[in-house]
Each structure stands twice: as C-alpha cells, then as structure tokens.
Write a protein that holds these residues in place. Structure first.
Motif, PDB file in Angstrom:
ATOM      1  N   TYR A  38       0.837  -1.203   0.000  1.00  0.00           N
ATOM      2  CA  TYR A  38       0.000   0.000   0.000  1.00  0.00           C
ATOM      3  C   TYR A  38       0.872   1.253   0.000  1.00  0.00           C
ATOM      4  N   ALA A  39       1.928   1.255   0.777  1.00  0.00           N
ATOM      5  CA  ALA A  39       2.832   2.401   0.824  1.00  0.00           C
ATOM      6  C   ALA A  39       3.494   2.623  -0.531  1.00  0.00           C
ATOM      7  N   GLU A  40       3.896   1.543  -1.195  1.00  0.00           N
ATOM      8  CA  GLU A  40       4.485   1.669  -2.529  1.00  0.00           C
ATOM      9  C   GLU A  40       3.505   2.332  -3.487  1.00  0.00           C
ATOM     10  N   ARG A  41       2.248   1.957  -3.397  1.00  0.00           N
ATOM     11  CA  ARG A  41       1.231   2.525  -4.286  1.00  0.00           C
ATOM     12  C   ARG A  41       1.015   4.009  -3.995  1.00  0.00           C
ATOM     13  N   VAL A  42       0.967   4.382  -2.722  1.00  0.00           N
ATOM     14  CA  VAL A  42       0.813   5.792  -2.352  1.00  0.00           C
ATOM     15  C   VAL A  42       2.001   6.593  -2.873  1.00  0.00           C
ATOM     16  N   LEU A  43       3.203   6.100  -2.650  1.00  0.00           N
ATOM     17  CA  LEU A  43       4.406   6.811  -3.078  1.00  0.00           C
ATOM     18  C   LEU A  43       4.481   6.917  -4.594  1.00  0.00           C
ATOM     19  N   ASP A  44       3.994   5.899  -5.308  1.00  0.00           N
ATOM     20  CA  ASP A  44       3.963   5.946  -6.766  1.00  0.00           C
ATOM     21  C   ASP A  44       3.065   7.087  -7.245  1.00  0.00           C
ATOM     22  N   VAL A  45       1.919   7.255  -6.600  1.00  0.00           N
ATOM     23  CA  VAL A  45       1.028   8.357  -6.962  1.00  0.00           C
ATOM     24  C   VAL A  45       1.719   9.690  -6.695  1.00  0.00           C
ATOM     25  N   ALA A  46       2.365   9.818  -5.544  1.00  0.00           N
ATOM     26  CA  ALA A  46       3.060  11.068  -5.206  1.00  0.00           C
ATOM     27  C   ALA A  46       4.115  11.406  -6.264  1.00  0.00           C
ATOM     28  N   GLU A  47       4.806  10.406  -6.772  1.00  0.00           N
ATOM     29  CA  GLU A  47       5.831  10.639  -7.783  1.00  0.00           C
ATOM     30  C   GLU A  47       5.241  11.061  -9.124  1.00  0.00           C
ATOM     31  N   ARG A  48       3.991  10.718  -9.390  1.00  0.00           N
ATOM     32  CA  ARG A  48       3.345  11.057 -10.659  1.00  0.00           C
ATOM     33  C   ARG A  48       2.832  12.496 -10.704  1.00  0.00           C
ATOM     34  N   ILE A  49       2.665  13.118  -9.563  1.00  0.00           N
ATOM     35  CA  ILE A  49       2.121  14.480  -9.524  1.00  0.00           C
ATOM     36  C   ILE A  49       3.146  15.418 -10.148  1.00  0.00           C
ATOM     37  N   PRO A  50       2.741  16.148 -11.166  1.00  0.00           N
ATOM     38  CA  PRO A  50       3.697  17.030 -11.851  1.00  0.00           C
ATOM     39  C   PRO A  50       4.127  18.209 -10.986  1.00  0.00           C
ATOM     40  N   PRO A  51       5.300  18.762 -11.258  1.00  0.00           N
ATOM     41  CA  PRO A  51       5.740  19.970 -10.557  1.00  0.00           C
ATOM     42  C   PRO A  51       4.698  21.081 -10.716  1.00  0.00           C
ATOM     43  N   GLY A  52       4.473  21.808  -9.634  1.00  0.00           N
ATOM     44  CA  GLY A  52       3.521  22.910  -9.656  1.00  0.00           C
ATOM     45  C   GLY A  52       2.085  22.502  -9.421  1.00  0.00           C
ATOM     46  N   ARG A  53       1.842  21.216  -9.206  1.00  0.00           N
ATOM     47  CA  ARG A  53       0.491  20.709  -8.965  1.00  0.00           C
ATOM     48  C   ARG A  53       0.483  19.907  -7.669  1.00  0.00           C
ATOM     49  N   VAL A  54      -0.698  19.676  -7.102  1.00  0.00           N
ATOM     50  CA  VAL A  54      -0.836  18.928  -5.853  1.00  0.00           C
ATOM     51  C   VAL A  54      -2.044  18.014  -5.915  1.00  0.00           C
ATOM     52  N   MET A  55      -2.059  17.016  -5.044  1.00  0.00           N
ATOM     53  CA  MET A  55      -3.234  16.187  -4.779  1.00  0.00           C
ATOM     54  C   MET A  55      -3.410  16.164  -3.265  1.00  0.00           C
ATOM     55  N   THR A  56      -4.653  16.090  -2.823  1.00  0.00           N
ATOM     56  CA  THR A  56      -4.896  15.975  -1.391  1.00  0.00           C
ATOM     57  C   THR A  56      -4.711  14.524  -0.958  1.00  0.00           C
ATOM     58  N   TYR A  57      -4.608  14.344   0.352  1.00  0.00           N
ATOM     59  CA  TYR A  57      -4.525  12.980   0.885  1.00  0.00           C
ATOM     60  C   TYR A  57      -5.741  12.171   0.434  1.00  0.00           C
ATOM     61  N   GLY A  58      -6.907  12.791   0.466  1.00  0.00           N
ATOM     62  CA  GLY A  58      -8.124  12.117   0.031  1.00  0.00           C
ATOM     63  C   GLY A  58      -8.118  11.801  -1.447  1.00  0.00           C
ATOM     64  N   ASP A  59      -7.555  12.694  -2.268  1.00  0.00           N
ATOM     65  CA  ASP A  59      -7.449  12.441  -3.706  1.00  0.00           C
ATOM     66  C   ASP A  59      -6.613  11.189  -3.965  1.00  0.00           C
ATOM     67  N   VAL A  60      -5.511  11.058  -3.249  1.00  0.00           N
ATOM     68  CA  VAL A  60      -4.633   9.899  -3.437  1.00  0.00           C
ATOM     69  C   VAL A  60      -5.369   8.619  -3.050  1.00  0.00           C
ATOM     70  N   ALA A  61      -6.074   8.647  -1.931  1.00  0.00           N
ATOM     71  CA  ALA A  61      -6.828   7.468  -1.500  1.00  0.00           C
ATOM     72  C   ALA A  61      -7.901   7.116  -2.533  1.00  0.00           C
ATOM     73  N   GLU A  62      -8.565   8.133  -3.078  1.00  0.00           N
ATOM     74  CA  GLU A  62      -9.589   7.868  -4.083  1.00  0.00           C
ATOM     75  C   GLU A  62      -8.973   7.288  -5.351  1.00  0.00           C
ATOM     76  N   TRP A  63      -7.833   7.822  -5.745  1.00  0.00           N
ATOM     77  CA  TRP A  63      -7.126   7.301  -6.922  1.00  0.00           C
ATOM     78  C   TRP A  63      -6.843   5.813  -6.746  1.00  0.00           C
TER      79      TRP A  63
END
Length: 150
Positions: free
Chosen positions: A21-46
């Motif tokens: 699960y941690a690997e999956r969360v970190l993978d999403v964090a790495e995909r977020i482009p510079p200058g953009r963000v996702m919320t904790y809830g957005d990542v969980a929904e993804w």
C-alpha cells in the motif's frame, strides 16, 4: 465516520520491506507534476483504498524520498513543521499560492487549491482547474470527491 485502517500488510511484521500500500501511495506522489498537488483524500480515491489518514500516515513514514510537498491538506494549509521547506518547493515549481494577509498566523501563504489541484489525468499543463481528463481508464476525478484533510 467509519474508521479505516491501513491494509494488514503494513504492520510491523513487514518492517523490512516497504508495504505494498505504501508503494502505491508513493507511486502516486511521484506522478504528480511539478507545480500541482493532490490531497490525501485524492490519493486514496485514486487508489480506491484507504482514506486520507492512511495516505497521511504513509507519507509521514515513507514520503521523504518522493515529492512529499505535492500531497497536501484539502484546505491548502502548509504541512505544520515543514512549511518553509514546502514553500521553497512550491515557489521553485510555480505552484499557485494565496498570499497570507497580515492577520494570518505566521503570515504563511496557503495553496490555491482550485488552480494547484491535479486530478491525475491528462496533461498537467498548469492551465488551471484539474478537470482536463479526456476519458479512458483513468482514475475518478478528485474534484468530485468530498474534501477532507489528514
């Protein structure tokens, strides 16, 4: 509100390896482009698993090796204790910020969530709202999700 827990493979008996699960969360964090963000809830929904608190826990434990400043609170408040480091990253990447008024505690800006939020799909051209998905098998649009923080 129901209590959600990290999947069982994230327990201490698996301390030697990064939990799936941690690997999956970190993978999403790495995909977020510079200058953009996702919320904790957005990542969980993804991921269609866990919730904002579980994502926050993963980021707190394992997020140092990824662009942690791109996974944020839904209210745009900078991560307590890491505000200045995050602010340096936001300014370097051109992440939209709302400057703080003189009465704001510490005079720190907040993220301008309407412009900074990324939905995880389509090109991340920084042109505004994150609703630029063109269809296909991409994740649900986080802008339709209820906003919630860690």
């Amino acid at each position: 509100m129901s209590q959600q827990r990290l999947p069982p493979e994230t327990g201490p008996e698996h301390a030697g390896a990064l939990p799936e699960y941690a690997e999956r969360v970190l993978d999403v964090a790495e995909r977020i482009p510079p200058g953009r963000v996702m919320t904790y809830g957005d990542v969980a929904e993804w991921l269609e698993e866990g919730g904002p608190r579980q994502v926050g826990r993963v980021m707190a434990l394992y997020g140092g090796a990824v662009p942690w400043w791109r996974v944020v609170r839904a209210d745009g408040v900078l991560l307590p204790g890491h505000e200045l480091r995050a602010l340096d990253h936001y300014r370097a990447e051109g992440t939209p910020l709302k400057e703080a008024g003189r009465t704001a505690d510490g005079h720190l800006p907040r993220l301008e969530m309407r412009r900074a939020r990324w939905d995880g799909g389509g090109p991340a051209d920084g042109s505004g709202h994150a609703g630029d998905r063109t269809g296909g098998s991409s994740p649900p649009d986080p802008s339709d999700a209820p906003s919630c923080g860690p």
